[in-house]
Design a protein around this motif. Structure first.
Motif, mmCIF file in Angstrom:
data_model
loop_
_atom_site.group_PDB
_atom_site.id
_atom_site.type_symbol
_atom_site.label_atom_id
_atom_site.label_comp_id
_atom_site.label_asym_id
_atom_site.label_seq_id
_atom_site.Cartn_x
_atom_site.Cartn_y
_atom_site.Cartn_z
ATOM 1 N N ARG A 176 0.938 0.664 -9.931
ATOM 2 C CA ARG A 176 0.059 0.918 -8.785
ATOM 3 C C ARG A 176 -1.176 1.684 -9.229
ATOM 4 N NH1 ARG A 176 5.228 1.439 -6.598
ATOM 5 N NH2 ARG A 176 5.550 0.008 -4.878
ATOM 6 N N ARG A 187 0.849 -1.178 0.000
ATOM 7 C CA ARG A 187 0.000 0.000 0.000
ATOM 8 C C ARG A 187 0.891 1.236 0.000
ATOM 9 N NH1 ARG A 187 -4.271 -1.778 4.621
ATOM 10 N NH2 ARG A 187 -5.074 -3.559 3.483
ATOM 11 N N PRO A 220 -0.522 -2.407 -5.981
ATOM 12 C CA PRO A 220 0.170 -2.834 -7.213
ATOM 13 C C PRO A 220 -0.642 -3.884 -7.972
ATOM 14 C CG PRO A 220 1.187 -3.865 -5.326
ATOM 15 C CD PRO A 220 0.127 -2.935 -4.783
ATOM 16 N N LEU A 229 -2.845 3.265 -2.947
ATOM 17 C CA LEU A 229 -2.548 2.649 -4.243
ATOM 18 C C LEU A 229 -2.109 1.209 -4.012
ATOM 19 C CD1 LEU A 229 -0.550 5.515 -5.975
ATOM 20 C CD2 LEU A 229 -2.992 5.039 -6.112
#
Length: 197
Positions: free
Chosen positions: A31, A14, A24, A22
């Motif tokens: 992301r 995160r 991945p 965001l």
């Protein structure tokens, strides 16, 4: 480093970007926000599984022009690799050098010149059945057709050709002997008032 190598697959990292979290992508590692990642995931998997065609810039440049694109024909089979006859070429070269040394020695000693070495026959050459000359493959194909047409127009006898060549050689040798025996005037004969040294 995050990337398409897949080293981050299975892990959810995160990152905060401003006030958004965001996550991945499992496939490409980029992301995205959670709602965008839900849309991106299936598209990314589909693109990775499909092989991408290489981009043809020529085709795009020629779009909208009157220039036609040239289609290349299928590649012809590569020519078979010929065996090298370097040993024969080396022997011919050595014989030519020995012959030249014998000629030089005969000239220095005033003896008659030895006969020239016999010409070597290249095994890769093809002999013309009409004139008995030898050519490489491509030249032989062209020449044999030409020589066939020529021989149909006139009677061609290899013995006659040999006789013509021999007579020409005799004429040339006579002309050479005559030119050697010519007496060139000295400078006193050209200019009577001067004396030669």
């Amino acid at each position: 480093m995050d990337g398409p190598s897949g080293c981050n697959q299975g892990r959810k990292h995160r990152h905060n970007y401003g006030n958004q979290e965001l996550f991945p992508c499992e496939v490409c590692g980029r992301r995205f926000a959670a709602d965008v990642l839900a849309r991106h995931g299936p598209i990314c998997r589909k693109l990775v599984s499909r092989k991408r065609k290489p981009f043809n810039s020529l085709k795009q440049r020629l779009q909208g022009t009157d220039i036609p694109t040239v289609r290349r024909g299928p590649q012809t089979k590569s020519q078979p690799v010929r065996t090298s006859n370097w040993r024969q070429q080396h022997e011919d070269f050595i014989n030519a050098i020995r012959s030249a040394k014998q000629c030089t020695l005969a000239i220095k000693e005033g003896r008659p010149l030895p006969p020239p070495p016999p010409p070597s026959i290249n095994p890769d050459y093809i002999q013309c059945p009409y004139c008995l000359r030898r050519f490489n493959e491509t030249a032989a194909q062209r020449h044999i057709n030409f020589c066939k047409d020529q021989s149909s127009r006139r009677v061609f006898n290899p013995a006659q050709t040999a006789a013509k060549l021999a007579s020409r050689a005799q004429i040339w040798s006579k002309e050479r002997d005559l030119s050697r025996n010519l007496k060139y005037p000295s400078s006193s004969e050209w200019c009577p008032g001067t004396s030669s040294p």
